[in-house]
Design an enzyme around this catalytic site. Structure first.
Site, PDB file in Angstrom:
ATOM      1  N   GLU A  79      -2.332  -9.149   4.435  1.00 53.54           N
ATOM      2  CA  GLU A  79      -2.347  -9.328   5.739  1.00 53.54           C
ATOM      3  C   GLU A  79      -3.835  -9.561   6.232  1.00 53.54           C
ATOM      4  OE1 GLU A  79      -1.635  -5.046   6.037  1.00 53.54           O
ATOM      5  OE2 GLU A  79      -1.160  -6.821   4.471  1.00 53.54           O
TER       6      GLU A  79
ATOM      7  N   CYS B 155       0.878  -1.300   0.070  1.00 51.86           N
ATOM      8  CA  CYS B 155       0.076  -0.060  -0.054  1.00 51.86           C
ATOM      9  C   CYS B 155       0.934   1.113   0.039  1.00 51.86           C
ATOM     10  CB  CYS B 155      -1.018   0.067   1.055  1.00 51.86           C
ATOM     11  SG  CYS B 155      -2.282   0.927   0.854  1.00 51.86           S
TER      12      CYS B 155
ATOM     13  N   HIS C 168      -3.750  -5.167   0.639  1.00 52.15           N
ATOM     14  CA  HIS C 168      -3.252  -5.698   1.870  1.00 52.15           C
ATOM     15  C   HIS C 168      -3.509  -7.151   1.899  1.00 52.15           C
ATOM     16  CE1 HIS C 168      -2.693  -1.804   3.930  1.00 52.15           C
ATOM     17  NE2 HIS C 168      -3.779  -1.160   3.271  1.00 52.15           N
TER      18      HIS C 168
ATOM     19  N   GLY D  12      -1.206 -13.638  38.732  1.00 54.12           N
ATOM     20  CA  GLY D  12      -2.003 -14.922  38.490  1.00 54.12           C
ATOM     21  C   GLY D  12      -2.460 -14.896  36.944  1.00 54.12           C
ATOM     22  N   GLY D  13      -2.090 -13.977  36.077  1.00 52.03           N
ATOM     23  CA  GLY D  13      -2.393 -13.862  34.862  1.00 52.03           C
ATOM     24  C   GLY D  13      -1.346 -14.734  33.859  1.00 52.03           C
ATOM     25  N   VAL D  14      -1.642 -14.773  32.574  1.00 56.75           N
ATOM     26  CA  VAL D  14      -0.857 -15.494  31.773  1.00 56.75           C
ATOM     27  C   VAL D  14       0.775 -14.957  31.600  1.00 56.75           C
ATOM     28  CG1 VAL D  14      -0.520 -16.527  29.630  1.00 56.75           C
ATOM     29  CG2 VAL D  14      -2.914 -16.460  30.664  1.00 56.75           C
ATOM     30  N   ASP D  15       0.549 -13.673  31.372  1.00 60.95           N
ATOM     31  CA  ASP D  15       1.962 -13.155  30.876  1.00 60.95           C
ATOM     32  C   ASP D  15       2.874 -13.169  32.210  1.00 60.95           C
ATOM     33  OD1 ASP D  15       0.567 -12.117  28.692  1.00 60.95           O
ATOM     34  OD2 ASP D  15       0.040 -10.252  29.281  1.00 60.95           O
ATOM     35  N   SER D  16       2.465 -12.766  33.323  1.00 59.07           N
ATOM     36  CA  SER D  16       3.295 -12.770  34.550  1.00 59.07           C
ATOM     37  C   SER D  16       3.759 -14.225  34.941  1.00 59.07           C
ATOM     38  CB  SER D  16       2.881 -11.926  35.742  1.00 59.07           C
ATOM     39  OG  SER D  16       1.646 -12.704  36.227  1.00 59.07           O
ATOM     40  N   SER D  17       2.954 -15.116  34.562  1.00 54.39           N
ATOM     41  CA  SER D  17       2.984 -16.511  34.835  1.00 54.39           C
ATOM     42  C   SER D  17       4.095 -17.363  33.980  1.00 54.39           C
ATOM     43  CB  SER D  17       1.624 -17.535  34.960  1.00 54.39           C
ATOM     44  OG  SER D  17       0.865 -16.808  36.023  1.00 54.39           O
TER      45      SER D  17
END
Length: 511
Positions: free
Chosen positions: A171, A79, A169, A224-229
């Site tokens: 994508e 584009c 595009h 307790g979430g995914v990222d920090s775990s």
């Protein structure tokens, strides 16, 4: 040596989508602003130029240093990128009489490695400029019924490496063979191997963390979430007992969450300390109704509690954080940080306060990739598949001021909603769900008595990464059951509504 596709960001809403499409091929991709081009070394296999909301004819058009790129690696210009290449090399670009937006069909597709296996001609257009004439040394690959130049490329003798240019595009999913086209560029033309897998990421990252941290100690706050775990598990695998974790109860967690999260982490062998700071947070939040003030107050108290506990530990050198790639991209955006819709729940002042070095094992991953890495690390499903939960917790799901009584009321209603999603196998179909306590009282009837009690809204959305979201089409009978159960069992609530707003224009959370 990690191969990568470098993506130059010109501010398109689709730039992150390009990166995701490349990564779906198990090839690492990295987004950088158009004006911060790194040295083109052997780790870069190919380069993609994104679209842009700007016009190349604007006086404020974005001007990349193409001479740093062209001829060194294969280039795919999408584009705005395609229009800029045309203009830069002597072609003609002009404003369209009308904005070309929506589905189009490619015509006169020429034989070329880029179009190998592209058997669906439908593509997605989104541009206000038209390439009226391609430059010398380039030739046409395809058009559409309404525009003459939909795709073109450099002649073999023009540059040492090919330059492909697309007016559409590839994508977006509306370009039906877009994934095939991107694969052709990344794998066949740029020569990448599909070796960037969750397992290879874990292996490489663990080695890098060991080298970076050495024998020093790391402190990480778990949510307790995914990222920090997942961040904690990567660090634990790399440095073992050198990792120390805090889990702070701010009094705004879900029902029984503090005890349940601590128990689940203990089973993973993590060195974790639970900190009960409910009274600190709730006393500081007393009387505050403004959403931004709530967030900033929670952030300030979190820093104070974290700092106080961290000072009890000796010789900590690093602060671990669960930062993920969308946060990184936003911080180095082409246009600078975007307009503040709400303060981010990551606490930015903590490293300065504690005078610690930062380690962010997940900073180059999207949310769904974090889950895949967590699966490779054999993180338990109840943590890995946990819905995102806002850092400020229930404070931003209680509209108005915060009181312990309101928190308890919301915890009970929220538990009924979440437990039923799990009971009826709907939890994993939803990206994020929760209950909002509204600052509204309404009249109701229970038995023969008139009631005047609180109303709550159920919120459930489907999404891939939270950047956009659709409201979840939960079954009516399920919603009816949840409503009845909340009203019958949570004294103080007599009305339940369901939020059917999409993001955008709404946000997932109400505050």
């Amino acid at each position: 040596m990690q191969q990568r596709i470098l993506i130059l960001d010109f501010g398109s809403q689709y730039t992150q989508l390009i990166a995701r499409r490349v990564r779906e091929l198990n090839v690492y991709s990295e987004i950088v602003p158009y004006n911060k081009i790194p040295e083109i070394d052997d780790t870069i296999a190919g380069i993609i130029l994104s679209g842009s909301p700007f016009s190349v004819t604007d006086e404020h058009a974005l001007h990349p240093e193409l001479d740093k790129l062209i001829g060194k690696k294969p280039v795919l210009a999408v584009c705005y990128g395609a229009q800029y290449v045309a203009q830069h090399f002597g072609g003609k670009v002009m404003r369209s009489d009308k904005r070309e937006y929506g589905k189009a069909l490619l015509t006169n597709i020429q034989s070329d490695p880029l179009f190998e296996g592209v058997n669906e001609p439908q593509v997605w257009m989104s541009h206000g400029d038209t390439i009226a004439q391609i430059p010398d040394g380039f030739h046409l690959l395809a058009g559409t019924e309404s525009i003459g130049v939909a795709a073109y490329r450099s002649d073999n003798q023009k540059f040492a490496q090919p330059v492909y240019c697309l007016q559409f595009h590839p994508e977006v999913t509306h370009s039906l063979s877009g994934k095939t086209l991107i694969k052709n560029f990344v794998i066949d033309i740029a020569g990448c191997t599909d070796s960037w897998t969750p397992e290879s990421f874990v292996e490489t990252t663990v080695q890098e963390l060991r080298h970076k941290i050495g024998s020093e100690k790391v402190l990480l706050g778990l949510s307790g979430g995914v990222d920090s775990s997942v961040a904690a598990m990567l660090l634990h695998r790399a440095i073992g007992d050198q990792l120390f974790c805090f889990f702070i109860d701010n009094g705004l967690l879900r029902k029984n969450e503090y005890a349940e999260v601590l128990e689940s982490y203990q089973g993973l062998g993590l060195n974790i300390k639970g900190i009960d700071a409910k009274d600190d947070f709730l006393s500081e939040l007393k009387g505050i109704s403004d959403p931004e003030k709530k967030r900033k107050t929670i952030g300030r108290v979190f820093i104070e509690v974290f700092e106080n506990e961290a000072n009890k530990l000796a010789d900590i050198e690093w602060l671990g954080q669960g930062t993920i790639y969308p946060d990184v991209i936003e911080s180095v955006s082409v246009h600078g940080p975007s307009v503040t819709i709400k303060s981010h729940h990551n606490v930015g002042g903590l490293p300065d306060k504690l005078n610690l070095k930062i380690v962010e094992p997940l900073r180059m991953l999207f949310k769904d990739e974090v889950r895949k890495v967590g699966h490779s690390l054999e993180l338990p499903p109840h943590i890995l598949n946990r819905h995102p939960f806002p850092g400020p917790g229930l404070a931003i799901r209680i509209l108005g001021d915060i009181t312990p009584e309101k928190v308890a009321l919301l915890q009970e209603a929220d538990a009924i909603f979440i437990d039923n999603l799990k009971k009826y196998d709907l939890y994993d179909e939803v990206w994020q769900a929760g209950v909002i306590l509204l600052p509204v009282q309404s009249v109701g009837v229970m038995g023969d008595e008139r009631t005047y009690e609180q109303a709550v809204a159920l919120r459930a959305v489907t999404s891939l990464d939270g950047m956009t979201a659709e409201w979840s089409h939960l079954p009516y009978d399920f919603l009816g059951k949840v409503s009845n159960e909340i009203i019958n069992n949570v004294r103080g609530i007599n009305r339940v509504v369901y939020d059917i707003s999409t993001k955008p224009p709404a946000t997932i959370e109400w505050e």
